[in-house]
Design an enzyme around this catalytic site. Structure first.
Site, PDB file in Angstrom:
ATOM      1  CG  HIS A 102      -8.892  15.563  14.425  1.00  8.36           C
ATOM      2  ND1 HIS A 102      -9.737  16.005  14.742  1.00  8.36           N
ATOM      3  CD2 HIS A 102      -7.352  15.736  13.879  1.00  8.36           C
ATOM      4  CE1 HIS A 102      -8.752  17.946  13.891  1.00  8.36           C
ATOM      5  NE2 HIS A 102      -7.508  16.925  13.687  1.00  8.36           N
ATOM      6  CB  CYS A 135      -1.205 -25.504   0.724  1.00  8.94           C
ATOM      7  SG  CYS A 135      -1.823 -24.441   1.832  1.00  8.94           S
ATOM      8  CE  LYS A 174       7.291  -5.081   6.114  1.00  6.59           C
ATOM      9  NZ  LYS A 174       7.257  -5.107   4.581  1.00  6.59           N
ATOM     10  CG  ASN A 205      -1.025 -25.336  -2.791  1.00  9.96           C
ATOM     11  OD1 ASN A 205      -1.154 -25.822  -1.902  1.00  9.96           O
ATOM     12  ND2 ASN A 205       0.078 -24.946  -3.354  1.00  9.96           N
ATOM     13  N   GLY A 206      -4.980 -24.210  -2.797  1.00 15.11           N
ATOM     14  CA  GLY A 206      -6.619 -23.126  -3.244  1.00 15.11           C
ATOM     15  C   GLY A 206      -7.737 -23.086  -2.246  1.00 15.11           C
ATOM     16  NE  ARG A 226       3.969 -21.721  -1.554  1.00 17.49           N
ATOM     17  CZ  ARG A 226       3.274 -21.302  -2.360  1.00 17.49           C
ATOM     18  NH1 ARG A 226       4.606 -20.363  -3.216  1.00 17.49           N
ATOM     19  NH2 ARG A 226       2.468 -21.227  -3.325  1.00 17.49           N
ATOM     20  CD  GLU A 264       5.028  -8.461   7.130  1.00 12.69           C
ATOM     21  OE1 GLU A 264       4.455  -9.205   6.702  1.00 12.69           O
ATOM     22  OE2 GLU A 264       5.443  -7.279   6.702  1.00 12.69           O
ATOM     23  CE  LYS A 281       7.781 -13.083   0.542  1.00 14.03           C
ATOM     24  NZ  LYS A 281       8.354 -11.445   0.773  1.00 14.03           N
ATOM     25  CD  GLU A 302       6.243  -1.373   3.839  1.00 19.91           C
ATOM     26  OE1 GLU A 302       4.554  -1.586   3.807  1.00 19.91           O
ATOM     27  OE2 GLU A 302       7.060  -3.107   3.526  1.00 19.91           O
ATOM     28  CD1 TRP A 353      -0.330 -20.167   6.181  1.00 17.60           C
ATOM     29  CD2 TRP A 353      -1.815 -19.484   5.796  1.00 17.60           C
ATOM     30  NE1 TRP A 353      -0.339 -19.529   6.997  1.00 17.60           N
ATOM     31  CE2 TRP A 353      -1.458 -18.869   6.542  1.00 17.60           C
ATOM     32  CE3 TRP A 353      -3.593 -20.091   4.382  1.00 17.60           C
ATOM     33  CZ2 TRP A 353      -2.645 -17.952   6.337  1.00 17.60           C
ATOM     34  CZ3 TRP A 353      -4.200 -18.753   4.568  1.00 17.60           C
ATOM     35  CH2 TRP A 353      -3.701 -17.340   5.903  1.00 17.60           C
TER      36      TRP A 353
HETATM   37  C1  AGP Z   1       4.600  -7.720   3.496  1.00 19.66           C
HETATM   38  O1  AGP Z   1       5.573  -7.818   4.534  1.00 19.66           O
HETATM   39  C2  AGP Z   1       4.022  -8.664   3.309  1.00 19.66           C
HETATM   40  N1  AGP Z   1       4.335  -9.717   4.319  1.00 19.66           N
HETATM   41  C3  AGP Z   1       2.335  -8.173   2.592  1.00 19.66           C
HETATM   42  O2  AGP Z   1       2.217  -7.510   2.970  1.00 19.66           O
HETATM   43  C4  AGP Z   1       2.065  -8.607   0.532  1.00 19.66           C
HETATM   44  O3  AGP Z   1       3.455  -7.293   0.535  1.00 19.66           O
HETATM   45  C5  AGP Z   1       1.245  -8.446   0.280  1.00 19.66           C
HETATM   46  O4  AGP Z   1       0.666  -9.556   0.832  1.00 19.66           O
HETATM   47  C6  AGP Z   1       0.847  -8.632  -1.449  1.00 19.66           C
HETATM   48  O5  AGP Z   1       1.968  -8.969  -1.980  1.00 19.66           O
HETATM   49  P1  AGP Z   1       2.105  -9.329  -3.346  1.00 19.66           P
HETATM   50  O6  AGP Z   1       3.027  -8.616  -3.089  1.00 19.66           O
HETATM   51  O7  AGP Z   1       3.201 -11.176  -3.444  1.00 19.66           O
HETATM   52  O8  AGP Z   1       1.069  -9.170  -3.818  1.00 19.66           O
END
Ligand code: AGP
Length: 608
Positions: free
Chosen positions: A504, A2, A485, A101-102, A27, A488, A603, A481, A75
């Site tokens: 395995h 949010c 990528k 937020n929270g 976000r 997501e 984000k 990684e 969100w």
């Molecule tokens: C990466 O592309 C992500 N969107 C996500 O995994 C991110 O790295 C993770 O939420 C950690 O966020 P931070 O680095 O702000 O703690």
């Protein structure tokens, strides 16, 4: 997650709130709303869906007059995305409006309590209890009321509150959820993040937990929970509006990938002097390093992947045992922290709820905390004993790119610093690693310049159903990684596998036409990964290999090969990931996905 924006001043507030909320779109959200004070009344408009729906409903803000208001992008956590569940939420009388937020953890018992007092709930959210609880305690003094609310609720919150009775006052507070105050001339702001208000001011207060803020157009007062006024230092934001905007790029992600050479340079070069790593921003002397017996690296998502590479680098150069933990696991797994344990926390935002909680858990158990953080002044930065900032600048796209490569750069610096201090790295070897590090930005640039090849490859494979990323050693860490990528932002199922582990079980999934991306940059493991490529080829896989320049023998085994410039095998991660980022990006574009704001994601993950 949010987003909150609030404004009090002399200008029309609704367009300012809408603009601010747009800057927080990255976000992640599914609905939005604003509350504006006008004609002795708080008016609320909210809408499920994109901000454009709200914007249309408000005619760009023109049909909602007023000079004080709060806005929110939601969100969903409690209750589906809907007009009713959107914020702001109001008390039954409509006199108090709240954005939050929270997560309020004890909202069910509070809901029961308030229902018993005659309050009728209209939404499924946890936030609505705050609106009613504020109304319940309100006897004419908003600050006193909010303090009572804070003493009653459990969980995390950043709140903005306005009330019919106060045409020229807004109250805000935070606990475990980010909130800043922006200071202007005859106007003041609140926001969950800097980009929302950066076009109006660079002077901000970074709020600490349980600080209560009273905003008027000409002044801001901050109190502690005992209502004692406190003084805070003004923090000046040193990046400009342009760095939080697309600047001609179609997507933030492309802009941020392209910024990597500069971001890496900014992170590495000021910390290298006369061929030595100088980490003057942290306090890690020779004696401190010698006293470290064990390191935990704790993070989430991409930052966790950077931690895996950090482990390899630290163990290889400094010979200190490292365990890498997911923050969401670490915080609950009763970690063993003994004397001599250093905890390295990695986070782009510095606000990730699990990471922050893990930091606090480690601290409680006596660990020293060194954090690698991008956002200056964020909660994780403030609560750590030492912070090594990554100088990536604002990262807006949900998919992390430049944050990751700068985190890797920071981890290399830490590893080398420790290795030299412990005298495991000879002078000459340190010199070689440092010259290789200094060349990384240019090498990243060279890979970016070959993006057309990757775009072409993506245009042929964007319909893949499953993609497997294989690697050994550090390549396996980068494979994770690359896979994240792709998942997501393109919604293609993919898995990263340690290449030797494939047989395995998982090799059963490889069939005619399955796309496999094999990373082969580790010289000492090159023959091994070649065998793994043969194994998947024999089962019909189409293989794209990524290797260091000069390793042409791989062309005999793989269908396509992309080369990265040669470097020390320890440093390849920061290069190998770039074609993987580009591949995910182009696949996402080909599929017509929302590259910067992928579905279901936020984000900055500020709730557990
Ligand atoms: C990466 O592309 C992500 N969107 C996500 O995994 C991110 O790295 C993770 O939420 C950690 O966020 P931070 O680095 O702000 O703690």
């Amino acid at each position: 997650m949010c987003g909150i924006v609030g404004y009090i001043g002399e200008r029309q507030v609704a367009p300012i709130l809408l603009e601010g909320l747009k800057k927080l779109e990255y976000r992640g959200y599914d609905s939005a709303g604003i509350a504006v004070y006008h004609d002795a009344k708080v008016n609320v408009v909210k809408a499920k869906g994109r901000l454009s729906v709200l914007d249309e409903r408000l005619a760009g803000g023109l049909n909602m007059p007023g000079t004080m208001g709060i806005g929110h992008t939601r969100w969903a956590t409690h209750g589906a995305p809907s007009d009713l569940n959107s914020h702001p939420h109001t008390s039954t009388s409509g006199c108090i409006a709240v954005v939050h937020n929270g997560i309020i953890e004890n909202y069910l018992s509070l809901r029961e309590f308030l229902s018993g007092k005659g309050y009728a709930f209209v939404s499924d959210t946890d936030t609505e209890v705050i609106a009613h609880l504020t109304d319940y305690y309100y006897k004419g003094d908003l600050i006193e009321t909010i303090i009572k609310v804070m003493n009653r609720v459990e969980g995390s919150y950043a709140l903005g509150v306005i009330c019919d009775d106060y045409p020229d006052e807004m109250v805000a507070v935070r606990k475990d959820s980010p909130l800043i105050v922006g200071l202007g001339y005859q106007e003041n702001f609140i926001a969950s993040d800097i980009p929302a208000i950066l076009e109006h001011t660079r002077s901000i207060y970074l709020l600490e937990d349980k600080e209560v803020v009273l905003l008027r157009k000409h002044e801001v007062k901050i109190y502690n929970i005992d209502r004692e006024e406190i003084q805070k230092e003004v923090f000046t934001v040193n990046w400009d509006v342009a760095s939080a905007e697309k600047g001609g790029y179609e997507h933030f992600m492309m802009k941020e990938m392209s910024e990597q050479p500069k971001a890496i340079k900014d992170t590495i070069l000021p910390r290298i002097r006369n061929k030595e790593v100088v980490l003057s921003d942290i306090d890690l002397s020779k004696a401190d390093v010698s006293a470290i017996k064990k390191i935990y690296i704790v993070a989430c998502g991409t930052a966790w992947h950077a931690g895996l590479v950090g482990k390899t680098a630290i163990e290889r150069l400094a010979k200190i045992p490292v365990e890498v933990d997911l923050a969401s696991e670490f915080r609950y797994r009763d970690p063993i922290i003994e004397e001599g344990t250093l905890v390295i926390i990695i986070s782009q935002s510095g606000e990730t709820a699990d990471t922050l909680a893990a930091l606090r858990e480690a601290k409680k158990r006596g660990a020293k905390i060194l954090s690698v953080v991008n956002v200056v002044g964020s909660s994780i930065a403030r609560e750590s004993d030492n912070v090594l900032y990554t100088w990536a600048g604002p990262e807006i796209a949900v998919a992390s790119t430049k944050a990751y490569t700068t985190q890797l750069s920071a981890m290399y610096l830490i590893a080398l610093h420790m290795g030299v201090m412990k005298e495991y790295v000879a002078r000459q070897d340190a010199d070689t690693i440092i010259s290789n590090l200094e060349q990384i930005p240019d090498k990243v640039q060279r890979i970016l310049e070959s993006k057309k090849d990757i775009q072409y490859f993506a245009s042929k494979h964007y319909n893949a159903k499953d993609v497997f990323f294989l690697g050994r050693g550090m390549d396996y860490n980068v494979a994770m990684e690359g896979s994240l990528k792709l998942k997501e932002i393109s919604y293609i199922h993919s898995e990263a596998y340690a290449a030797g582990e494939l047989k395995h079980g998982t090799i059963a999934l490889i069939e005619e036409g399955t796309l496999v991306i094999a990373l082969a940059t580790q010289k000492h493991l090159f023959d091994k990964i070649l065998s793994n490529i043969k194994e998947v080829k024999a089962r019909g896989a189409v293989v794209l290999a990524i290797a260091q320049e000069g390793h042409v023998e791989i062309e005999k085994e793989a269908d396509f090969v992309m080369y990265i410039p040669e470097t020390d095998p320890l440093l390849t991660a920061v290069l190998t990931v770039v074609p993987l980022q580009l591949f995910a990006y182009y696949v996402s574009v080909e599929k017509g996905c929302d590259v910067d704001k992928p579905r279901n994601l936020a984000k900055s993950v500020t709730v557990e």
